[in-house]
Motif scaffolding. Structure first.
Motif, PDB file in Angstrom:
ATOM      1  N   ALA A   3       0.832  -1.211   0.000  1.00  0.00           N
ATOM      2  CA  ALA A   3       0.000   0.000   0.000  1.00  0.00           C
ATOM      3  C   ALA A   3       0.864   1.257   0.000  1.00  0.00           C
ATOM      4  CB  ALA A   3      -0.925  -0.016   1.203  1.00  0.00           C
ATOM      5  N   VAL A   4       1.808   1.303  -0.921  1.00  0.00           N
ATOM      6  CA  VAL A   4       2.749   2.427  -1.031  1.00  0.00           C
ATOM      7  C   VAL A   4       2.782   2.895  -2.479  1.00  0.00           C
ATOM      8  CG1 VAL A   4       5.156   3.143  -0.850  1.00  0.00           C
ATOM      9  CG2 VAL A   4       4.186   1.628   0.884  1.00  0.00           C
ATOM     10  N   ILE A   5       2.651   4.208  -2.682  1.00  0.00           N
ATOM     11  CA  ILE A   5       2.773   4.777  -4.023  1.00  0.00           C
ATOM     12  C   ILE A   5       4.208   5.244  -4.208  1.00  0.00           C
ATOM     13  CG2 ILE A   5       2.026   6.623  -5.568  1.00  0.00           C
ATOM     14  CD1 ILE A   5      -0.702   6.526  -4.193  1.00  0.00           C
ATOM     15  N   ASP A   6       4.944   4.518  -5.030  1.00  0.00           N
ATOM     16  CA  ASP A   6       6.356   4.815  -5.266  1.00  0.00           C
ATOM     17  C   ASP A   6       6.734   4.173  -6.589  1.00  0.00           C
ATOM     18  OD1 ASP A   6       9.014   5.490  -5.089  1.00  0.00           O
ATOM     19  OD2 ASP A   6       9.508   4.001  -3.545  1.00  0.00           O
ATOM     20  N   TYR A   7       6.955   4.992  -7.625  1.00  0.00           N
ATOM     21  CA  TYR A   7       7.242   4.402  -8.927  1.00  0.00           C
ATOM     22  C   TYR A   7       8.065   5.350  -9.793  1.00  0.00           C
ATOM     23  CZ  TYR A   7       3.168   7.240 -10.386  1.00  0.00           C
ATOM     24  OH  TYR A   7       2.275   8.267 -10.616  1.00  0.00           O
ATOM     25  N   GLU A   8       8.675   4.755 -10.799  1.00  0.00           N
ATOM     26  CA  GLU A   8       9.384   5.483 -11.845  1.00  0.00           C
ATOM     27  C   GLU A   8       8.987   4.864 -13.181  1.00  0.00           C
ATOM     28  OE1 GLU A   8      13.571   4.894 -11.278  1.00  0.00           O
ATOM     29  OE2 GLU A   8      13.401   2.707 -11.235  1.00  0.00           O
ATOM     30  N   THR A   9       9.272   5.568 -14.270  1.00  0.00           N
ATOM     31  CA  THR A   9       8.898   5.056 -15.589  1.00  0.00           C
ATOM     32  C   THR A   9      10.103   5.018 -16.519  1.00  0.00           C
ATOM     33  OG1 THR A   9       8.289   7.251 -16.441  1.00  0.00           O
ATOM     34  CG2 THR A   9       6.553   5.954 -15.369  1.00  0.00           C
ATOM     35  N   THR A  10      10.007   4.157 -17.506  1.00  0.00           N
ATOM     36  CA  THR A  10      10.998   4.088 -18.581  1.00  0.00           C
ATOM     37  C   THR A  10      10.261   4.117 -19.909  1.00  0.00           C
ATOM     38  OG1 THR A  10      10.973   1.668 -18.349  1.00  0.00           O
ATOM     39  CG2 THR A  10      12.790   2.855 -17.306  1.00  0.00           C
TER      40      THR A  10
END
Length: 212
Positions: free
Chosen positions: A155-162
């Protein structure tokens, strides 16, 4: 008001998206699912529920009427067929904006031991996902494709994109993180138009996801 059609609304990521967008007076959500029982308790003042299959052309055409954005949270061995059905219905209804969830690894963009493990685990299953991606990219629609890493319920919002042609990063990402990205695009539809994005949690690099 922006009208959003959510296909596969009973899916886990989609239900997070619905929760994030519930009650937003600038949006109206049409929740389209084969099993609407999975949507029990989700319907809010800015939502309506439609039972249907995306391969039911008449039902899908009806649901498309008056929509501004289509968000597809679909899966299955016939995902390419489903994608083509969505594209055809959108064109028939004059809808341009599409957000579509696929999967990591469809472009051999996952390198090293994790890439080998991923291919061994789901490589064969990814073939219809790749064909779906190809159909969407060739559709002429204003699409955003998202390719999440292995999904977890953290339940954690933590992201990156490629980007499409960049090496994939990380091995996992929370479903709520993918939902956050979808919700941000819905609220600002000019974001990421024509982009095909890998989505992962920073710092999860490894030979395979920690939970596997």
């Amino acid at each position: 008001m922006i009208k959003v059609l959510i296909l596969g609304a009973g899916g886990q990521i989609a239900r997070h998206v619905i929760d994030m967008l519930a009650g937003d007076g600038d949006l109206h959500l049409t929740l389209y699912a084969r099993n609407t029982a999975r949507l029990a308790g989700l319907a809010g003042p800015n939502q309506n529920v439609v039972q249907g299959d995306v391969l039911d052309a008449a039902r899908l055409d009806e649901a498309m009427q008056g929509q501004d954005i289509v968000y597809a949270n679909l899966t299955g061995a016939d995902l390419d067929r489903q994608a083509r059905a969505v594209i055809a219905a959108m064109k028939k209804a004059g809808i341009r904006r599409l957000i579509f969830i696929l999967a990591l690894g469809i472009y051999d963009e996952v390198s090293g031991k994790f890439g080998e493990w991923n291919a061994a685990m789901i490589g064969e299953d990814l073939k219809p996902f790749r064909r779906a991606g190809d159909a969407i990219e060739a559709s002429g629609l204003e699409y955003t494709i998202l390719r999440p890493a292995w999904l977890m319920d953290e339940a954690v919002i933590d992201y990156e994109t490629t980007a499409r042609n960049e090496p994939f990063k990380g091995t996992s990402v929370s479903r709520v993180s993918v939902a956050d990205l979808v919700a941000r695009i819905v609220r600002a539809p000019d974001r990421h138009v024509g982009e095909n994005l890998g989505v992962d949690k920073p710092g999860t690099d490894g030979d395979k996801p920690d939970f596997m």
